[in-house]
Design an enzyme around this catalytic site. Structure first.
Site, mmCIF file in Angstrom:
data_model
loop_
_atom_site.group_PDB
_atom_site.id
_atom_site.type_symbol
_atom_site.label_atom_id
_atom_site.label_comp_id
_atom_site.label_asym_id
_atom_site.label_seq_id
_atom_site.Cartn_x
_atom_site.Cartn_y
_atom_site.Cartn_z
ATOM 1 N N HIS A 80 0.834 -1.204 0.000
ATOM 2 C CA HIS A 80 0.000 0.000 0.000
ATOM 3 C C HIS A 80 0.870 1.256 0.000
ATOM 4 C CE1 HIS A 80 -3.117 -2.961 1.345
ATOM 5 N NE2 HIS A 80 -3.814 -2.268 0.469
ATOM 6 N N HIS A 84 1.227 1.653 -5.879
ATOM 7 C CA HIS A 84 -0.121 1.060 -5.936
ATOM 8 C C HIS A 84 -1.145 2.138 -6.318
ATOM 9 C CE1 HIS A 84 -3.817 -0.992 -4.950
ATOM 10 N NE2 HIS A 84 -4.055 -0.182 -3.924
ATOM 11 N N HIS A 122 -6.907 6.920 -3.082
ATOM 12 C CA HIS A 122 -7.751 5.959 -2.380
ATOM 13 C C HIS A 122 -7.076 5.216 -1.220
ATOM 14 C CE1 HIS A 122 -5.721 2.718 -4.465
ATOM 15 N NE2 HIS A 122 -6.332 1.890 -3.641
ATOM 16 N N ASP A 123 -5.740 5.189 -1.150
ATOM 17 C CA ASP A 123 -5.072 4.534 -0.020
ATOM 18 C C ASP A 123 -4.128 5.489 0.716
ATOM 19 O OD1 ASP A 123 -6.075 1.911 0.297
ATOM 20 O OD2 ASP A 123 -4.893 1.161 -1.386
ATOM 21 N N ASP A 234 -8.767 -1.461 -8.011
ATOM 22 C CA ASP A 234 -8.050 -1.748 -6.764
ATOM 23 C C ASP A 234 -7.694 -3.238 -6.643
ATOM 24 O OD1 ASP A 234 -6.912 -1.007 -4.323
ATOM 25 O OD2 ASP A 234 -8.800 -1.170 -3.217
#
Ligand code: 8BR
Ligand code: ZN
Ligand code: ZN
Length: 338
Positions: A80, A84, A122-123, A234
């Site tokens: 993560h 990514h 998103h992360d 994802d």
């Protein structure tokens, strides 16, 4: 479009011009070509490519500054991390352009921006530990978000704070009130949809919407499909070339096994896939493909027929992992502790 003014490394531009809508872009190579700033350069490319500077009424300098801040917030986790994020944004773009979601959903520039930004952020700030770990270890984040989609609440929250905390990087600053509200809502919904806890129930609803007589991919069902685009990107590793997929798999399991070691030390229950002494990497991938990734992309195929040629990658990759199950069994037998 004028890509020159953006100072994107020439070798990355060459790749992006040739194949920016390609499933086979190597995210590790892209990041290297940019001296570790792949995420920033990719987002600048998308902003120019889709005319998003005009949608946001903002200068490239502000966009560069914003995504530099976003990029810096990604920790150096095995999986993560910023590569990514870059990979998910790029895969979203692949589904938008090559697989024609832009046409089928009649996405306007604002929708396109929302999907690509959601992919990029998103992360953000991911600690390399799962929601379950944060909840079980009584982590501050779990306390803040009441154990509900802890990380998926945290990522966009931080990314909107970056913008509003520094005018120099606030890409949202010049948006009209209503436009901003819609963009913010859409991005948050997409990031929340990446919580695997929602995967099965949301997929069931989306499948039934696609089959419904009043299905409207360019109307009332559009946001739901945008959510699926980000969620499927994802979990898209198994849809890529085996060489790239294998690297991601080793990374994700390295991260999980580090968590498992922590859980063992803390006397917490060791989470699924997190026990390095019992998890068969190949078996886990076969299960991940069968139970998560294939149903997800089968749903994507239900509204993006142009995805068809890429769908077979899943079975090809699954067959490769199946051949490796025995090998990993023997590996595990040789490393039993104590
Ligand atoms: P997160 O990125 O939100 O963690 O969601 C992806 C989930 O898919 C992981 O929690 C993990 O359980 C699973 N997964 C497996 Br199994 N293999 C994976 C892979 N090769 N790439 C990404 N996720 C994987
Ligand atoms: Zn996530
Ligand atoms: Zn992710």
């Amino acid at each position: 479009a004028n890509f020159q003014k953006l100072n994107i490394p020439k070798r990355l531009l060459d790749i992006l011009f040739k194949q920016h809508d390609d499933l086979y872009i190597d995210p590790f190579e892209c990041d290297k070509l940019c001296g570790g700033e792949g995420l920033v350069n990719l987002m600048l490319f998308f902003f120019e490519n889709y005319n998003l500077f005009d949608v946001f009424l903002i200068k490239p300098k502000v966009v560069r500054g914003y995504f530099e801040e976003v990029m810096k917030g990604y920790l150096d986790n095995p999986y993560h991390n910023k590569v990514h994020a870059q990979d998910v944004a790029q895969t979203c773009n692949f589904l938008l352009s090559k697989c024609k979601f832009i046409e089928i959903g009649q996405l306007d520039e604002q929708d396109i921006a929302c999907v690509l930004i959601a992919g990029a952020i998103h992360d953000y700030g991911h600690p390399g530990l799962t929601n379950a770990f944060l909840i079980n270890s009584r982590n501050e984040l779990a306390l803040t978000y009441n154990d509900q989609s802890v990380l998926e609440m945290f990522h966009p929250s931080q990314c909107f704070k970056i913008a509003w905390g520094n005018q120099k990087v606030n890409i949202f600053e010049n948006l009209q009130f209503h436009k901003y509200r819609r963009i913010r809502e859409s991005i948050i919904l997409m990031v929340l949809s990446t919580d695997m806890a929602h995967h099965a129930s949301e997929l069931a609803v989306t499948n039934s919407r696609i089959a419904a007589p009043d299905f409207e991919p360019n109307g009332k069902d559009k946001q739901r499909l945008m959510d699926l685009i980000v969620h499927s990107s994802d979990v898209s590793n198994p849809t890529k070339s085996y060489e790239i997929y294998k690297q991601w798999t080793e990374k994700v399991l390295t991260e999980f096994w580090q968590q498992g070691d922590k859980e063992r030390d803390l006397g917490l229950p060791i989470s699924y896939l997190c026990n390095r002494y019992t998890t068969n990497m190949a078996e886990a991938q076969v299960g991940f493909i069968d139970y998560v990734v294939k149903p997800t992309f089968a749903c994507v195929l239900g509204f993006l027929p142009a995805y068809e040629p890429f769908f077979q990658n899943l079975d090809k990759n699954k067959a490769k992992w199946q051949e490796l199950i025995e090998y990993y069994k023997q590996q595990l037998a040789s490393i039993q502790p104590k």
